[in-house]
Design a protein around this motif. Structure first.
Motif, PDB file in Angstrom:
ATOM      1  N   THR A  13       0.942  -1.301  -0.251  1.00 59.67           N
ATOM      2  CA  THR A  13       0.123  -0.493  -0.219  1.00 59.67           C
ATOM      3  C   THR A  13       0.901   1.135   0.081  1.00 59.67           C
ATOM      4  O   THR A  13       0.079   2.517  -0.644  1.00 59.67           O
ATOM      5  CB  THR A  13      -1.004   0.101   1.087  1.00 59.67           C
ATOM      6  OG1 THR A  13      -0.376  -0.049   2.188  1.00 59.67           O
ATOM      7  CG2 THR A  13      -2.171  -1.230   0.834  1.00 59.67           C
ATOM      8  N   ARG A  14       2.600   1.242   0.915  1.00 61.53           N
ATOM      9  CA  ARG A  14       2.729   2.601   0.459  1.00 61.53           C
ATOM     10  C   ARG A  14       3.910   2.712  -0.474  1.00 61.53           C
ATOM     11  O   ARG A  14       3.675   4.102  -1.147  1.00 61.53           O
ATOM     12  CB  ARG A  14       3.768   2.213   1.819  1.00 61.53           C
ATOM     13  CG  ARG A  14       3.139   2.330   3.528  1.00 61.53           C
ATOM     14  CD  ARG A  14       4.363   2.400   4.073  1.00 61.53           C
ATOM     15  NE  ARG A  14       3.922   2.806   5.594  1.00 61.53           N
ATOM     16  CZ  ARG A  14       4.538   1.982   7.038  1.00 61.53           C
ATOM     17  NH1 ARG A  14       6.005   1.128   6.427  1.00 61.53           N
ATOM     18  NH2 ARG A  14       4.258   2.260   7.815  1.00 61.53           N
ATOM     19  N   LEU A  15       3.569   1.774  -1.153  1.00 62.19           N
ATOM     20  CA  LEU A  15       4.521   1.699  -2.653  1.00 62.19           C
ATOM     21  C   LEU A  15       3.606   1.905  -3.537  1.00 62.19           C
ATOM     22  O   LEU A  15       3.877   2.426  -4.445  1.00 62.19           O
ATOM     23  CB  LEU A  15       4.990   0.147  -3.088  1.00 62.19           C
ATOM     24  CG  LEU A  15       6.253  -0.048  -2.115  1.00 62.19           C
ATOM     25  CD1 LEU A  15       6.666  -1.497  -3.015  1.00 62.19           C
ATOM     26  CD2 LEU A  15       7.429   1.293  -2.851  1.00 62.19           C
ATOM     27  N   CYS A  42      -5.536  -6.291  -1.584  1.00 68.50           N
ATOM     28  CA  CYS A  42      -4.889  -4.450  -2.025  1.00 68.50           C
ATOM     29  C   CYS A  42      -5.039  -3.997  -3.767  1.00 68.50           C
ATOM     30  O   CYS A  42      -5.020  -3.221  -4.314  1.00 68.50           O
ATOM     31  CB  CYS A  42      -3.108  -5.053  -1.540  1.00 68.50           C
ATOM     32  SG  CYS A  42      -2.271  -5.181  -0.172  1.00 68.50           S
ATOM     33  N   ARG A  43      -5.388  -5.098  -4.754  1.00 66.88           N
ATOM     34  CA  ARG A  43      -5.794  -4.112  -5.877  1.00 66.88           C
ATOM     35  C   ARG A  43      -7.245  -3.540  -5.168  1.00 66.88           C
ATOM     36  O   ARG A  43      -7.494  -2.895  -5.841  1.00 66.88           O
ATOM     37  CB  ARG A  43      -6.640  -5.950  -6.152  1.00 66.88           C
ATOM     38  CG  ARG A  43      -5.533  -6.681  -6.691  1.00 66.88           C
ATOM     39  CD  ARG A  43      -5.864  -7.468  -8.222  1.00 66.88           C
ATOM     40  NE  ARG A  43      -6.956  -8.666  -7.661  1.00 66.88           N
ATOM     41  CZ  ARG A  43      -6.733  -9.913  -7.209  1.00 66.88           C
ATOM     42  NH1 ARG A  43      -5.808 -10.377  -6.653  1.00 66.88           N
ATOM     43  NH2 ARG A  43      -7.861 -10.302  -6.857  1.00 66.88           N
ATOM     44  N   ARG A  44      -7.587  -4.248  -4.340  1.00 72.18           N
ATOM     45  CA  ARG A  44      -9.090  -2.843  -4.066  1.00 72.18           C
ATOM     46  C   ARG A  44      -8.607  -1.496  -4.412  1.00 72.18           C
ATOM     47  O   ARG A  44      -8.854  -0.447  -4.056  1.00 72.18           O
ATOM     48  CB  ARG A  44      -9.768  -3.149  -3.565  1.00 72.18           C
ATOM     49  CG  ARG A  44     -10.911  -2.533  -3.377  1.00 72.18           C
ATOM     50  CD  ARG A  44     -11.760  -3.401  -1.921  1.00 72.18           C
ATOM     51  NE  ARG A  44     -12.644  -4.335  -2.279  1.00 72.18           N
ATOM     52  CZ  ARG A  44     -13.055  -5.945  -1.820  1.00 72.18           C
ATOM     53  NH1 ARG A  44     -13.618  -4.873  -0.424  1.00 72.18           N
ATOM     54  NH2 ARG A  44     -13.060  -6.135  -2.143  1.00 72.18           N
ATOM     55  N   TYR A  45      -7.638  -1.576  -2.984  1.00 68.39           N
ATOM     56  CA  TYR A  45      -6.918  -0.244  -2.359  1.00 68.39           C
ATOM     57  C   TYR A  45      -6.632   0.155  -3.823  1.00 68.39           C
ATOM     58  O   TYR A  45      -6.852   1.833  -3.975  1.00 68.39           O
ATOM     59  CB  TYR A  45      -5.750  -0.802  -1.264  1.00 68.39           C
ATOM     60  CG  TYR A  45      -5.032   0.587  -1.094  1.00 68.39           C
ATOM     61  CD1 TYR A  45      -5.186   1.478  -0.038  1.00 68.39           C
ATOM     62  CD2 TYR A  45      -3.641   0.396  -1.781  1.00 68.39           C
ATOM     63  CE1 TYR A  45      -4.905   2.246   0.195  1.00 68.39           C
ATOM     64  CE2 TYR A  45      -2.726   1.624  -1.449  1.00 68.39           C
ATOM     65  CZ  TYR A  45      -3.512   2.587  -0.424  1.00 68.39           C
ATOM     66  OH  TYR A  45      -2.853   3.838  -0.222  1.00 68.39           O
ATOM     67  N   ARG A  46      -5.566  -0.546  -5.337  1.00 67.87           N
ATOM     68  CA  ARG A  46      -4.765   0.263  -5.758  1.00 67.87           C
ATOM     69  C   ARG A  46      -6.344   0.822  -6.717  1.00 67.87           C
ATOM     70  O   ARG A  46      -6.066   2.033  -7.056  1.00 67.87           O
ATOM     71  CB  ARG A  46      -4.098  -0.802  -6.578  1.00 67.87           C
ATOM     72  CG  ARG A  46      -3.438  -0.280  -7.906  1.00 67.87           C
ATOM     73  CD  ARG A  46      -3.205  -0.822  -8.493  1.00 67.87           C
ATOM     74  NE  ARG A  46      -4.765  -2.107  -9.153  1.00 67.87           N
ATOM     75  CZ  ARG A  46      -4.397  -3.213  -9.947  1.00 67.87           C
ATOM     76  NH1 ARG A  46      -3.499  -3.338 -10.475  1.00 67.87           N
ATOM     77  NH2 ARG A  46      -6.412  -3.599  -9.764  1.00 67.87           N
TER      78      ARG A  46
END
Length: 90
Positions: A13-15, A42-46
């Protein structure tokens, strides 16, 4: 046990956030790519971060295309300040 070559969700998430502002190295891009193949959260976060970034860019473009706002005359600003002050005292 997590292998040393695997990024954790916290790292990813930081990257992803950093990637909006700067170019990442090949290893970091690969780590994101690999992690996103396995991690739906993480895909959803992106995807959500991308949506927000696009919305902000659209807003900025619309705002920048508008004519500049007309400033208030100096006496109007003073009248507004005086009125607000009288409301505070009441």
């Amino acid at each position: 046990m997590i292998n040393h070559w695997m990024f954790r969700c916290k790292d990813i998430t930081r990257l992803i956030s950093r990637s909006l502002d700067e170019d990442l190295g090949a290893w970091e891009r690969f780590g994101i790519w690999l992690h996103l193949r396995m991690c739906g959260l993480c895909r959803r976060y992106r995807d959500q971060l991308s949506l927000i970034s696009d919305a902000v860019s659209t807003f900025r473009a619309e705002r920048d295309s508008r004519p500049p706002a007309v400033p208030l005359p100096e006496d109007a600003a003073e009248r507004i300040k005086a009125h607000l002050k009288s409301l505070e005292e009441a």
